[in-house]
Design a protein around this motif. Structure first.
Motif, mmCIF file in Angstrom:
data_model
loop_
_atom_site.group_PDB
_atom_site.id
_atom_site.type_symbol
_atom_site.label_atom_id
_atom_site.label_comp_id
_atom_site.label_asym_id
_atom_site.label_seq_id
_atom_site.Cartn_x
_atom_site.Cartn_y
_atom_site.Cartn_z
ATOM 1 N N THR B 50 0.838 -1.300 -0.089
ATOM 2 C CA THR B 50 0.038 0.178 -0.047
ATOM 3 C C THR B 50 0.824 1.267 -0.060
ATOM 4 O O THR B 50 0.631 2.097 -0.525
ATOM 5 N N ASP B 171 -5.685 -1.129 -4.889
ATOM 6 C CA ASP B 171 -5.234 -1.744 -3.722
ATOM 7 C C ASP B 171 -6.048 -2.773 -2.952
ATOM 8 O O ASP B 171 -7.041 -2.494 -2.467
ATOM 9 N N GLU B 172 -5.705 -4.146 -3.442
ATOM 10 C CA GLU B 172 -6.626 -5.149 -3.046
ATOM 11 C C GLU B 172 -8.026 -5.004 -3.366
ATOM 12 O O GLU B 172 -8.834 -4.846 -2.491
HETATM 13 MG MG LIG Z 1 -2.050 -2.684 2.178
#
Ligand SMILES: [Mg+2]
Ligand SMILES: Nc1ncnc2c1ncn2[C@@H]1O[C@H](COP(=O)(O)OP(=O)(O)OP(=O)(O)O)[C@@H](O)[C@H]1O
Lengths: 429, 231
Positions: B50, B171-172
């Motif tokens: 991240t 992000d994910e």
């Molecule tokens: Mg992360």
């Protein structure tokens, strides 16, 4: 970021949180309404008292009364402790004094009954006894203003009082206007020794005296009925005592010319008398009004300050609550400055909305307060139609202060919002 | 700078101070990505995925090293310039969607336009087109809070691409979705990469994603895993 877009973001965010917005706005409303109410009341008082009640004596005239030294022995040391005929004679003999016009006040309660346009009314009245000389040019022809052997007592009313009745009382009550021609030869009945505020004690003497209005003048005290001085002395003697019969309430000292006024005033004060010129009392009341508006204004500002703290708190809380939203704004392209702008704009909108509503609330409350006060007071031309005068300046000032307080309250939360690290606030699922 | 590179990191480091001790979330990270790549960042939780994605997207700044993206040296940009870079060149997609649930899908998609120049009418047109490209034309006026998780992530993707960015950073994006919906979303990202030639970088735990990736960066404790480090 264009101002229009910032405004759109700010208004949308305020609209989305109705409850919080309402709470914040009401804080400003209360503060601003208080400020307007207080300032409006003080301004109203200033207008009603200074501009209406305070008569201005001609420059050569001074009004003297005895200084109230309290009670007891001290008064015997003061030759003017009682303003009686001897004292008046002494004043008349002072250098630079042309003549002295003593005034006697009726020392017992009195009530006046009259009927105008077929509508009867009664009012508690103050009765002054004056010399015909005091009326000057307004002295009715044919010696009408003097002690009569029989028939009604001649009375003169203040011309200013008629004005006040016409512009305030008559207008607000939908009554016809008065003028001197209607008033002259009007009959009335004066009850001496009893009034609605101080009814006669059981067994106390009460007199009923027919009265006839013979004229109006600018030279008589504003809030009272003026009759030839002999009557008042006689009534005081009959219903009070001998001492009351001999005492004057005050006297108008007429100087020989304008240049002599200052030295006469000095001599009178040196002799232990209280000297009033019209200008002095106007200045005194003006100063009191200024002090009051300052004091009341400060109260309003303190209230606003407290609501400012409330706003600052709530906005700070809202920054925490909205941190994720702020993070999204930053992620899609908002700069720190944009975030700051939006939050300050929200505070500005709260301040403007709250101030405008607060001013409206105050005006409404003034209306209500006027009605309640007027209902509880006896009908009298002396009582103004409104107790509040809210000028544009007062409203402008309240708006500026209200907006300034909430914008200032918004500064710290806005800076905090701008400082948020988007990477931190967007973290997590 | 090389035309064939859209993102290049040189010895990027990110150091946090926690209770007086320094902690390196990223250390000596170097790589470069060609335009139009479908890239994947993998690594265990806490490895720095991240952090790196945020630095690439201009949402965070490195404490050491240099990062160039879309022709800019990000270290040299002011806050205003960096914000403009995010607005015009980058689209972010988050695991938690991060939508305003009270606002309609279209209003959410239009958020980037609040901080952009241009007329509102053009923006609305772009917003509808963007929603159409993620297959949600019919739901434009529905409140985001009432949509399903998969639909919400599509709205988030529409918001990310509404300004036609050159970089799409996710992000994910499947972290809050079930497997099937997740692979639909991945399919959508791949489609955007393929059809609109957007450079897409996805941070993920999902090993499945690595298969189709044109670029894979594995992070281990804030460093590029040894077997992939550039020479
Ligand atoms: Mg992360
Ligand atoms: N603001 C911060 N202050 C201190 N440490 C931080 C901060 N942000 C991140 N870290 C630390 O940096 C490291 C990397 O975090 P990061 O969120 O980039 O990991 P990640 O690979 O995305 O993990 P995950 O897969 O769980 O999302 C972690 O150890 C984290 O605790």
């Amino acid at each position: 970021m264009r101002p229009g877009k910032a405004l759109a973001v700010a208004t949308r965010s305020l609209a989305r949180r109705r409850g919080r917005t309402a709470m914040l706005v009401s804080g400003v409303v209360v503060g601003v309404a208080f400020l307007v109410l207080l300032l409006g009341f003080v301004e109203g008082m200033r207008r009603n008292l200074v501009e209406k009640l305070v008569g201005t004596l001609p420059v050569t005239h001074l009004e003297v009364s005895t200084r109230s030294y309290g009670v007891g022995a001290l008064q015997f040391d003061n030759p003017f402790a009682d303003l009686d005929s001897a004292a008046v004679a002494r004043i008349a003999a002072m250098p630079g004094v042309d003549r002295v016009l003593p005034m006697a006040g009726l020392r017992v309660a009195a009530q006046l009954r009259a009927s105008f346009f077929g509508r009867g009314f009664a009012t508690d009245a103050a009765v002054y006894g004056i010399l015909p000389d005091q009326l000057g040019e307004d002295l009715p022809a044919g010696g009408a203003f003097s002690r009569r052997l029989s028939g009604p007592v001649p009375a003169v009313v203040s011309r200013k009082l008629i004005d006040m009745y016409n512009t305030g009382f008559a207008e607000s009550n939908g009554l016809p206007k008065l003028n001197e021609r209607i008033l002259v030869n009007q009959d009335a009945m004066l009850t001496i020794g009893s009034s609605s505020l101080s009814p006669a004690a059981f067994g106390a003497p009460v007199d009923h005296v027919p009265l006839q209005i013979v004229g109006a003048s600018d030279n008589v005290p504003l809030a009272c009925i003026s009759v030839p001085i002999e009557y008042v002395r006689e009534w005081n003697g009959r219903l009070r005592d001998e001492q009351a019969a001999g005492a004057y309430l005050s006297a108008i000292v007429v100087a020989e010319d304008a240049r002599a006024v200052e030295s006469v005033a000095r001599d009178l004060e040196a002799a232990g008398l209280q000297v009033d010129t019209g200008r002095e009392s106007a200045e005194k009341i003006g100063a009191i009004a200024r002090y009051l508006s300052l004091a009341f204004g400060l109260v309003g500002v303190v209230i606003l300050f407290v609501s400012g703290l409330g706003i600052a708190n709530a906005l700070a809380l809202s920054v925490l609550e909205r941190s994720r939203e702020i993070g999204v704004f930053r992620a899609v392209g908002a700069s720190r400055g944009n975030v700051r702008t939006v939050f300050l704009l929200e505070a500005l909108l709260l301040g403007m909305g709250g101030s405008i509503l607060g001013i409206g609330t105050a005006l409404g409350l003034q209306e209500v307060a006027d009605r309640l006060i007027l209902r509880s007071l006896p009908d009298s031309p002396l009582i103004p139609a409104t107790f509040f005068v809210t000028t544009w300046q007062i409203m402008g000032l309240a708006l500026i202060i209200g907006v300034a307080v909430s914008v200032l309250a918004g500064v710290s939360p806005a800076l905090r919002a701008a400082r948020l690290q988007p990477a931190d606030v967007l973290k997590g699922a | 700078m090389d035309q064939a590179v859209i993102v290049s990191a040189r010895a990027v480091g990110k150091r946090y101070r926690r209770d007086g001790t320094a902690f390196d979330a990223l250390q000596d990270v170097s790589f470069s990505i060609a335009p139009g790549t479908f890239g994947v960042l993998v690594g265990r939780s806490g490895s720095g995925k991240t952090t790196l994605l945020n630095i690439i997207g201009g949402l965070d700044r490195p404490t050491s090293g240099a990062l160039h993206a879309a022709g800019r040296d990000l270290a040299g940009l002011s806050d205003g310039e960096l914000s403009r870079y995010r607005n015009e060149k980058v689209g972010f997609v988050f695991q938690a969607f991060n939508l305003a649930n009270e606002d309609s899908a279209l209003e959410n998609v239009l958020t980037p336009y609040l901080f952009a120049r241009g007329r509102h009418r053009d923006a609305v047109e772009r917003g509808r087109a963007s929603l159409a490209s993620v297959g949600l034309s019919d739901l434009a006026d529905q409140k985001a809070g009432t949509l399903s998780a998969g639909q919400r992530q599509r709205v988030a993707i529409a918001r990310a691409i509404v300004r036609d960015p050159v970089l799409l950073l996710a992000d994910e994006p499947t972290g809050n979705l079930d497997a099937e919906t997740g692979s639909e979303v991945i399919g959508l990202l791949k489609h955007l990469n393929h059809e609109q030639h957007m450079t897409v970088i996805v941070a993920t735990h999902d090993p499945e994603l690595t298969e189709a990736a044109g670029f894979i960066l594995t992070l281990r404790d804030g460093r590029v895993a040894a077997d992939e480090a550039e020479p």
